[in-house]
Scaffold this motif. Structure first.
Motif, mmCIF file in Angstrom:
data_model
loop_
_atom_site.group_PDB
_atom_site.id
_atom_site.type_symbol
_atom_site.label_atom_id
_atom_site.label_comp_id
_atom_site.label_asym_id
_atom_site.label_seq_id
_atom_site.Cartn_x
_atom_site.Cartn_y
_atom_site.Cartn_z
ATOM 1 N N TYR A 28 0.785 -1.017 -0.069
ATOM 2 C CA TYR A 28 -0.052 -0.114 -0.043
ATOM 3 C C TYR A 28 0.700 1.086 0.053
ATOM 4 O O TYR A 28 0.721 2.254 -0.856
ATOM 5 C CB TYR A 28 -0.745 -0.104 1.068
ATOM 6 C CG TYR A 28 -1.902 1.114 1.417
ATOM 7 C CD1 TYR A 28 -2.137 1.969 0.562
ATOM 8 C CD2 TYR A 28 -2.704 1.125 2.552
ATOM 9 C CE1 TYR A 28 -3.005 3.179 0.669
ATOM 10 C CE2 TYR A 28 -3.692 2.052 2.719
ATOM 11 C CZ TYR A 28 -3.755 3.085 1.821
ATOM 12 O OH TYR A 28 -4.801 3.945 1.982
ATOM 13 N N LEU A 29 1.995 1.151 0.906
ATOM 14 C CA LEU A 29 2.878 2.340 1.006
ATOM 15 C C LEU A 29 3.373 2.655 -0.399
ATOM 16 O O LEU A 29 3.763 3.683 -0.694
ATOM 17 C CB LEU A 29 3.764 2.296 2.031
ATOM 18 C CG LEU A 29 4.569 3.571 2.384
ATOM 19 C CD1 LEU A 29 3.923 4.778 2.517
ATOM 20 C CD2 LEU A 29 5.529 3.039 3.574
ATOM 21 N N GLU A 30 4.009 1.524 -0.798
ATOM 22 C CA GLU A 30 4.681 1.523 -2.096
ATOM 23 C C GLU A 30 3.807 2.448 -3.344
ATOM 24 O O GLU A 30 4.210 3.167 -4.139
ATOM 25 C CB GLU A 30 5.186 0.336 -2.517
ATOM 26 C CG GLU A 30 6.309 -0.277 -1.999
ATOM 27 C CD GLU A 30 6.651 -1.709 -2.366
ATOM 28 O OE1 GLU A 30 5.821 -2.406 -3.031
ATOM 29 O OE2 GLU A 30 7.879 -1.949 -1.951
ATOM 30 N N ASP A 31 2.553 2.027 -3.227
ATOM 31 C CA ASP A 31 1.596 2.834 -4.352
ATOM 32 C C ASP A 31 1.494 4.003 -4.059
ATOM 33 O O ASP A 31 1.397 5.001 -4.851
ATOM 34 C CB ASP A 31 0.241 1.909 -4.250
ATOM 35 C CG ASP A 31 0.218 0.646 -4.860
ATOM 36 O OD1 ASP A 31 0.965 0.297 -5.741
ATOM 37 O OD2 ASP A 31 -0.703 -0.174 -4.624
ATOM 38 N N VAL A 32 1.093 4.443 -2.629
ATOM 39 C CA VAL A 32 1.394 6.026 -2.407
ATOM 40 C C VAL A 32 2.529 6.715 -2.725
ATOM 41 O O VAL A 32 2.496 7.629 -3.436
ATOM 42 C CB VAL A 32 1.177 5.976 -0.945
ATOM 43 C CG1 VAL A 32 1.198 7.637 -0.367
ATOM 44 C CG2 VAL A 32 -0.041 5.393 -0.171
ATOM 45 N N LEU A 33 3.798 6.345 -2.390
ATOM 46 C CA LEU A 33 4.911 6.548 -2.802
ATOM 47 C C LEU A 33 5.472 6.653 -4.121
ATOM 48 O O LEU A 33 6.033 7.541 -4.639
ATOM 49 C CB LEU A 33 5.968 6.290 -1.668
ATOM 50 C CG LEU A 33 5.851 6.684 -0.285
ATOM 51 C CD1 LEU A 33 6.974 6.270 0.587
ATOM 52 C CD2 LEU A 33 5.585 8.167 0.073
ATOM 53 N N CYS A 65 10.114 3.991 2.805
ATOM 54 C CA CYS A 65 10.165 5.457 2.924
ATOM 55 C C CYS A 65 11.280 6.016 2.529
ATOM 56 O O CYS A 65 11.419 7.034 1.700
ATOM 57 C CB CYS A 65 9.613 5.883 4.309
ATOM 58 S SG CYS A 65 8.101 5.798 4.913
ATOM 59 N N HIS A 66 12.346 5.520 3.139
ATOM 60 C CA HIS A 66 13.946 5.944 2.863
ATOM 61 C C HIS A 66 14.320 5.612 1.262
ATOM 62 O O HIS A 66 14.929 6.587 0.822
ATOM 63 C CB HIS A 66 14.890 4.928 3.830
ATOM 64 C CG HIS A 66 14.733 5.402 5.144
ATOM 65 N ND1 HIS A 66 15.250 4.744 6.184
ATOM 66 C CD2 HIS A 66 14.031 6.660 5.874
ATOM 67 C CE1 HIS A 66 15.253 5.389 7.331
ATOM 68 N NE2 HIS A 66 14.476 6.085 7.300
ATOM 69 N N ALA A 67 13.637 4.671 0.761
ATOM 70 C CA ALA A 67 13.973 4.336 -0.639
ATOM 71 C C ALA A 67 13.337 5.470 -1.480
ATOM 72 O O ALA A 67 13.738 5.932 -2.702
ATOM 73 C CB ALA A 67 13.310 3.269 -1.112
ATOM 74 N N VAL A 72 10.857 9.197 8.498
ATOM 75 C CA VAL A 72 9.923 8.551 9.275
ATOM 76 C C VAL A 72 9.759 8.884 10.683
ATOM 77 O O VAL A 72 10.988 8.968 11.492
ATOM 78 C CB VAL A 72 10.152 6.958 9.135
ATOM 79 C CG1 VAL A 72 9.118 6.147 10.052
ATOM 80 C CG2 VAL A 72 10.335 6.633 7.599
ATOM 81 N N SER A 73 8.578 9.206 11.259
ATOM 82 C CA SER A 73 8.309 9.907 12.564
ATOM 83 C C SER A 73 7.584 8.889 13.411
ATOM 84 O O SER A 73 6.611 8.203 12.915
ATOM 85 C CB SER A 73 7.586 11.062 12.461
ATOM 86 O OG SER A 73 7.315 11.685 13.816
#
Length: 264
Positions: A28-33, A65-67, A72-73
């Motif tokens: 899911y996060l990969e799609d967002v980013l 995220c780092h990629a 990241v918080s």
């Protein structure tokens, strides 16, 4: 479109909420980013959500995220950790660093914490190699929008000058950014208290302040009044809507064609 500073940005920073109101995994996060990562500067875990997730899954989200050059918080989970004692706080800071978190948010919406103690936490976070991000606000009992208006009104509010004075000390101690809690200002209030963010900006400037604005009407108000380069925290589901607004290509009638910038 309005020109946007490239990452790592110093203004117009957007932090998005990670898993809390909805589940978020690696795919899911990969799609967002992959689609909107250029406009996302940080992802914030909320409500201690990472504490419920498999360690592997947390690490995967951090790595994704780092990629995409996204920080990241932790979110404000340290409030719960503080109730477990000093040793738990040390363990928490070390574990966050081990997992790859870049930012450790230090909030105290539900608890009372002396300013000097807050400064010691900032020092400890920075000594661990992470960015300290204190959250300040004017509402006692604030915490993620889970408290009713009646309950918050019973708790009472503090004068904004107290929060501003505290934030000034945090910035002097090297805090990366100050998160302004929305409750009591734009969330769980009968009417938005527009004078409060105005005082924060007048006293502290705009560059080191981030406003929680998890409602399209609220982030539209901030952009309309403080321009497309105001720093905002929104839900991950709102990143496209917010960036269309920042870019000046879409928006409600009150901002249609009116969000402009000039870089010369």
């Amino acid at each position: 479109m309005n020109e946007r500073e490239a990452k790592p940005r110093s203004r117009g920073i957007t932090e998005i909420r990670g898993p809390y109101y909805s589940v978020m995994g690696r795919r899911y996060l990969e799609d967002v980013l992959e689609t909107m990562g250029e406009y996302v500067d940080a992802l914030k875990f909320a409500g201690g959500s990472f504490s419920l997730m498999p360690r592997r899954a947390v690490r995967e989200l951090v790595d994704v995220c780092h990629a995409h050059d996204v920080l990241v918080s932790t979110g404000g989970f340290i409030e719960y950790v503080l109730t477990q004692g000093p040793h738990a706080v040390k363990q928490y800071i070390a574990e966050c660093r081990e997992l790859g978190f870049d930012i450790l948010e230090i909030s105290a919406g539900f608890i009372t914490l002396p300013t000097d103690d807050w400064l010691r936490l900032i020092e400890a976070v920075q000594a661990a190699g992470m960015k300290a991000k204190p959250e300040v606000g004017i509402q006692f009992g604030a915490g993620g929008g889970a408290t009713t208006v009646a309950e918050l009104e019973a708790e009472g509010q503090q004068d904004p000058s107290q929060a501003i004075a505290r934030a000034r000390r945090f910035l002097a101690a090297g805090a990366y950014m100050i998160m302004i809690e929305s409750e009591g200002i734009s969330e769980n209030v009968p009417h938005m208290r527009t004078a409060v963010p105005a005082r924060f900006i007048a006293e502290l400037g705009q560059e080191k302040l981030m406003f929680e604005a998890s409602d399209p009407e609220v982030f539209t108000w901030y952009v309309k009044n403080y321009g497309p380069e105001v720093n905002l925290f929104v839900d991950h589901s709102q990143i496209v809507q917010l960036e269309c607004l920042r870019a000046g290509i879409w928006g409600a009638k009150s901002v249609w064609g009116r969000v402009q910038s000039y870089k010369g």
